[in-house]
Design an enzyme around this catalytic site. Structure first.
Site, PDB file in Angstrom:
ATOM      1  N   VAL A   1      46.320 -10.635  65.272  1.00 32.09           N
ATOM      2  CA  VAL A   1      45.259  -9.962  66.045  1.00 32.09           C
ATOM      3  C   VAL A   1      43.859 -10.395  65.626  1.00 32.09           C
ATOM      4  CG1 VAL A   1      46.631  -7.915  66.649  1.00 32.09           C
ATOM      5  CG2 VAL A   1      45.273  -7.911  64.531  1.00 32.09           C
TER       6      VAL A   1
ATOM      7  N   TYR B   1      40.097   0.120  52.400  1.00 28.14           N
ATOM      8  CA  TYR B   1      40.986   0.493  53.510  1.00 28.14           C
ATOM      9  C   TYR B   1      40.386   1.700  54.249  1.00 28.14           C
ATOM     10  CZ  TYR B   1      45.067   2.413  55.933  1.00 28.14           C
ATOM     11  OH  TYR B   1      45.914   2.915  56.888  1.00 28.14           O
ATOM     12  N   ALA B   2      39.950   2.713  53.488  1.00 32.77           N
ATOM     13  CA  ALA B   2      39.357   3.909  54.097  1.00 32.77           C
ATOM     14  C   ALA B   2      38.131   3.527  54.931  1.00 32.77           C
ATOM     15  CB  ALA B   2      38.983   4.916  53.008  1.00 32.77           C
ATOM     16  N   ALA B   3      37.324   2.610  54.397  1.00 30.70           N
ATOM     17  CA  ALA B   3      36.118   2.187  55.130  1.00 30.70           C
ATOM     18  C   ALA B   3      36.498   1.456  56.413  1.00 30.70           C
ATOM     19  CB  ALA B   3      35.263   1.287  54.242  1.00 30.70           C
ATOM     20  N   SER B   4      37.559   0.653  56.362  1.00 27.15           N
ATOM     21  CA  SER B   4      37.977  -0.057  57.579  1.00 27.15           C
ATOM     22  C   SER B   4      38.464   0.943  58.630  1.00 27.15           C
ATOM     23  CB  SER B   4      39.063  -1.107  57.257  1.00 27.15           C
ATOM     24  OG  SER B   4      40.324  -0.510  57.034  1.00 27.15           O
ATOM     25  N   LYS B   5      39.119   2.015  58.185  1.00 29.74           N
ATOM     26  CA  LYS B   5      39.632   3.011  59.131  1.00 29.74           C
ATOM     27  C   LYS B   5      38.514   3.940  59.628  1.00 29.74           C
ATOM     28  CE  LYS B   5      43.664   1.454  59.452  1.00 29.74           C
ATOM     29  NZ  LYS B   5      44.223   1.059  60.758  1.00 29.74           N
TER      30      LYS B   5
HETATM   31  N1  LIG Z   1      51.845   4.715  57.346  1.00 26.19           N
HETATM   32  C1  LIG Z   1      50.774   5.455  57.049  1.00 26.19           C
HETATM   33  O1  LIG Z   1      50.815   6.302  56.141  1.00 26.19           O
HETATM   34  C2  LIG Z   1      49.501   5.283  57.823  1.00 26.19           C
HETATM   35  C3  LIG Z   1      48.500   6.260  57.660  1.00 26.19           C
HETATM   36  C4  LIG Z   1      47.305   6.104  58.347  1.00 26.19           C
HETATM   37  C5  LIG Z   1      47.114   5.024  59.186  1.00 26.19           C
HETATM   38  N2  LIG Z   1      48.093   4.091  59.323  1.00 26.19           N
HETATM   39  C6  LIG Z   1      47.826   2.947  60.207  1.00 26.19           C
HETATM   40  O2  LIG Z   1      48.818   2.875  61.196  1.00 26.19           O
HETATM   41  C7  LIG Z   1      48.954   1.530  61.638  1.00 26.19           C
HETATM   42  C8  LIG Z   1      50.414   1.154  61.616  1.00 26.19           C
HETATM   43  O3  LIG Z   1      50.842   1.137  60.268  1.00 26.19           O
HETATM   44  P1  LIG Z   1      52.349   1.459  59.856  1.00 26.19           P
HETATM   45  O4  LIG Z   1      52.297   2.573  58.904  1.00 26.19           O
HETATM   46  O5  LIG Z   1      53.186   1.545  61.045  1.00 26.19           O
HETATM   47  O6  LIG Z   1      52.681   0.167  58.971  1.00 26.19           O
HETATM   48  P2  LIG Z   1      53.612  -1.090  59.299  1.00 26.19           P
HETATM   49  O7  LIG Z   1      53.360  -2.059  58.185  1.00 26.19           O
HETATM   50  O8  LIG Z   1      55.001  -0.634  59.544  1.00 26.19           O
HETATM   51  O9  LIG Z   1      53.017  -1.618  60.667  1.00 26.19           O
HETATM   52  C9  LIG Z   1      51.887  -2.446  60.748  1.00 26.19           C
HETATM   53  C10 LIG Z   1      52.257  -3.642  61.602  1.00 26.19           C
HETATM   54  O10 LIG Z   1      51.096  -4.462  61.771  1.00 26.19           O
HETATM   55  C11 LIG Z   1      51.518  -5.802  61.687  1.00 26.19           C
HETATM   56  N3  LIG Z   1      50.400  -6.656  61.344  1.00 26.19           N
HETATM   57  C12 LIG Z   1      49.786  -6.782  60.130  1.00 26.19           C
HETATM   58  N4  LIG Z   1      48.819  -7.715  60.208  1.00 26.19           N
HETATM   59  C13 LIG Z   1      48.814  -8.168  61.482  1.00 26.19           C
HETATM   60  C14 LIG Z   1      48.065  -9.140  62.173  1.00 26.19           C
HETATM   61  N5  LIG Z   1      47.107  -9.852  61.550  1.00 26.19           N
HETATM   62  N6  LIG Z   1      48.324  -9.363  63.480  1.00 26.19           N
HETATM   63  C15 LIG Z   1      49.311  -8.674  64.117  1.00 26.19           C
HETATM   64  N7  LIG Z   1      50.071  -7.746  63.518  1.00 26.19           N
HETATM   65  C16 LIG Z   1      49.820  -7.498  62.207  1.00 26.19           C
HETATM   66  C17 LIG Z   1      52.597  -5.806  60.615  1.00 26.19           C
HETATM   67  O11 LIG Z   1      53.408  -6.964  60.702  1.00 26.19           O
HETATM   68  C18 LIG Z   1      53.330  -4.526  60.923  1.00 26.19           C
HETATM   69  O12 LIG Z   1      54.401  -4.727  61.821  1.00 26.19           O
HETATM   70  C19 LIG Z   1      48.095   0.680  60.702  1.00 26.19           C
HETATM   71  O13 LIG Z   1      46.876   0.404  61.351  1.00 26.19           O
HETATM   72  C20 LIG Z   1      47.863   1.603  59.524  1.00 26.19           C
HETATM   73  O14 LIG Z   1      46.665   1.305  58.841  1.00 26.19           O
HETATM   74  C21 LIG Z   1      49.291   4.202  58.674  1.00 26.19           C
END
Ligand SMILES: NC(=O)c1ccc[n+]([C@@H]2O[C@H](COP(=O)([O-])OP(=O)(O)OC[C@H]3O[C@@H](n4cnc5c(N)ncnc54)[C@H](O)[C@@H]3O)[C@@H](O)[C@H]2O)c1
Length: 244
Positions: free
Chosen positions: A57, A147-151
């Site tokens: 992405v 990470y928090a700042a990015s979110k």
């Molecule tokens: N799991 C948690 O506790 C949590 C909490 C808050 C926010 N999030 C956010 O939710 C979203 C999904 O995370 P998740 O928990 O399902 O983790 P996950 O690792 O299962 O899913 C993230 C997906 O993004 C893909 N990815 C990573 N870099 C990429 C790139 N450059 N291009 C395309 N795809 C890419 C990975 O291959 C993976 O499949 C993320 O943005 C994460 O920051 C997760």
């Protein structure tokens, strides 16, 4: 929004992206799932009414090619879920510039590039976007400041884009999940024992006393398909972590 929905989900390989994709397929949507790994998308390519693409992405050329493929196959996009993301854990004294840049490239620039590439389709469909923020964007916590700042950046992009796109009828919201059991932590380099200790600690301090399951977040993501009177909001889906 029309019932025969066309959706694009980034990060569809696993975790929240996969759980969201499953719910979208259950409601009869056509879903294009994008992820860095085409291998990890095999589960989806075996399903009907799907497209899959190996897309980083953060790479505008790959994103534009995948957007063109969806446009050519289905001619519309109603719903975009920007779930691709990575976690970076590390104290200020330890983080390296290259890893901070890559974190922001994926979480912030990636979310931007995908939304930008699909903007003409979302405007034409008067569609909706859901971004993935995080509880740590709302409530500071130790050892994941960047990470928090990015979110937090994702949360503010959500509010700004909601204003910018409202005249076109496009709604932009985000969910802010609390700790949810997905492969995110392993991808950030945590081994099984460290991840389990981390999640157990988060569960013990969470008001509801546990961590979340991917489907519990995915249900809130898909609510934004039908809740057409909501835009510009970042909804905590976190068992109460953000108010504790
Ligand atoms: N799991 C948690 O506790 C949590 C909490 C808050 C926010 N999030 C956010 O939710 C979203 C999904 O995370 P998740 O928990 O399902 O983790 P996950 O690792 O299962 O899913 C993230 C997906 O993004 C893909 N990815 C990573 N870099 C990429 C790139 N450059 N291009 C395309 N795809 C890419 C990975 O291959 C993976 O499949 C993320 O943005 C994460 O920051 C997760």
């Amino acid at each position: 929004m029309r019932s025969e929905l066309v959706a694009v989900v980034t990060g569809a390989k696993s975790g929240l992206g996969r759980a969201t994709t499953e719910l979208l397929l259950e409601r009869g949507a056509r879903v294009a799932g994008w992820d860095v790994s085409s291998e990890g998308l095999r589960w989806l390519s075996e399903r009907e009414n799907t497209l899959t693409a190996a897309v980083d992405v953060a790479d505008p050329t790959q994103v534009a090619a995948a957007a063109a493929e969806v446009r050519s196959a289905w001619g519309r996009v109603d719903f975009l879920v920007n779930s691709a993301g990575v976690l970076l854990v590390g104290a200020l004294a330890d983080v390296e510039a290259a890893e901070v840049r890559r974190l922001f490239d994926i979480n912030v620039t990636g979310t931007t590039l995908v939304t930008q590439a699909l903007l003409p389709d979302l405007i034409a469909a008067r569609g909706a976007v859901v971004n993935l923020s995080s509880t740590v964007a709302l409530k500071p916590s130790l050892s994941n400041a960047h990470y928090a700042a990015s979110k937090a950046a994702v949360a503010q992009l959500t509010r700004c884009w909601a204003l910018e796109l409202a005249p076109h009828g496009v709604r932009v919201n985000a969910v802010a999940p609390g700790p949810t059991n997905t492969p995110l932590f392993a991808a950030a380099g945590m081994d099984v024992a460290v991840k389990e200790t981390f999640l157990a600690e988060r569960a013990s301090t969470n008001p509801l006393g546990r961590t979340g399951e991917p489907v519990e977040v995915a249900r809130w993501i898909t609510r934004f398909i039908d809740d057409e009177w909501v835009t510009g909001h970042v909804i905590p889906v976190d068992g109460g972590m953000s108010i504790s």
